[in-house]
Design a protein around this motif. Sequence first.
Motif, PDB file in Angstrom:
ATOM      1  N   ASN A   1       0.820  -1.210   0.000  1.00 15.83           N
ATOM      2  CA  ASN A   1       0.000   0.000   0.000  1.00 15.83           C
ATOM      3  C   ASN A   1       0.858   1.266   0.000  1.00 15.83           C
TER       4      ASN A   1
ATOM      5  N   ASN B   1       0.354  -3.635  -4.100  1.00 17.23           N
ATOM      6  CA  ASN B   1      -0.542  -2.475  -4.054  1.00 17.23           C
ATOM      7  C   ASN B   1       0.214  -1.148  -4.004  1.00 17.23           C
TER       8      ASN B   1
ATOM      9  N   GLY C   1      -0.442  -6.113  -7.953  1.00 14.77           N
ATOM     10  CA  GLY C   1      -1.376  -5.022  -7.687  1.00 14.77           C
ATOM     11  C   GLY C   1      -0.828  -3.647  -7.978  1.00 14.77           C
TER      12      GLY C   1
ATOM     13  N   ARG D   1      -0.525  -0.233  -9.665  1.00  8.76           N
ATOM     14  CA  ARG D   1      -1.571   0.528 -10.349  1.00  8.76           C
ATOM     15  C   ARG D   1      -1.100   1.144 -11.658  1.00  8.76           C
TER      16      ARG D   1
END
Length: 446
Positions: free
Chosen positions: A358, A384, A409, A411
Amino acid sequence: MEKITLTRRRLLAGSTCLGLATLARPAWAQTMLDGATLGVVPDLSEDQSQALQTALEAASAQNLPLFLPPGVYRAANLNVPDGMQVIGMPGETVLTLSEGQTILSVTGRTNVTLDGLAFDGGNGDGGEARTGLLDIQNSRGVTLSNARFVNAAGNGLAIFASEGLVENCTFESVSTALFALDNVGLVISSNRIRDCRNNGILVWRSASGRDGTIVTNNRISNVAFDAGGNGQNGNGINVFRADEVIVANNHIADCAFSAVRLNSTNNTQVTGNTCINSSETAIFSEFAFSGSVIANNIIDAAAVGISIANLDSEGHLATCTGNIVRNITPNSATNPDTTPAGIFAEADVAITGNVIDNVPGPGILAGWGPFLRNVLVNGNIVRNAEVGIAASVVEDAGSAQITNNTISGSRRAAIAGMAWQEFRSEKLAEEASRFPNVTVSGNVTG
């Protein structure tokens, strides 16, 4: 924080201790002098400095520890004799600053023990940056335990050119909890530090050199940067020019800048720390450092997780291994120049076996413009992130190897080539031949 004042509990405890002086005393009390029998009277509005100094010297002359009963003692500029033990009731024996900057000094002493004393600065004069409510200088074998420092306009505790142990103490509502300068063989362990206006623990040297301080098992929270700056303040633990320091197994939360900040250090270990909610970089190794080991830390919420920077100042040589970095914020509340990243490194760094999740920027970023040299990114897991792993591909950038990582993940791009913040390639795994400074192989993306 309010001043420590007289309570019914202290009054009853003090009465009990006064009674011990005249009634049958327990076995432990037979081996020390009671301050109440030496003219020290707690909870008076008058300054008790002279009575306390006389009691210290009387106990020293008899080679006995001095016990100070519960209560509040107004004092300043006390000097502890050599080989002295001063013992109070933890949280109840309070020395409050009556004037100046320092309540108690230990200067040029050996084998001094201070246990169970509280130091209250009353938020008095700011004092000099290098003094504390308790001041220890040029001393050896000093043990400070079960102490409490509150309401210090400057430092709670200051230690210079000394060796000893600081353990199980509480610091709150101070500018800096503990300032340690030019020490050798200092251990700072299992303390509770909170609500600092500028810094938690500072381990500094006047000039770069061996230090060897160990900072371990402390709990630090809520560190602000009232004095401003772009990293001089707002740190849980800051090591500056001090070599061979170990920062291990601390819990550090809610710092305005860094949980742990290393500046111009050599052979420093930062291991096993939990760093929560750092408003800038959680763990920072910067400027002319060499030989940083950053391993097995947990970082949750920071503008940058780990930064190993400043090749332009000869900052180089580090390992970054086994860390968990997660929940990087889009920006820094205290430093607007911060670019979000999970882990960033510039020179002679192995980034291996980390797990990153993240990140609104690169999970791992190798280099910044031409400031890249010998960075290995191997065997990491990145989830992420805006960009999984990125490396600088500008002219004059040094080498980076991106191998055997697992990336999911992402982006925008799994592996990217960057020119500062500009993308030169969003498919670096396929286009690595365009950039001779980068090797990309064996990565798994999805």
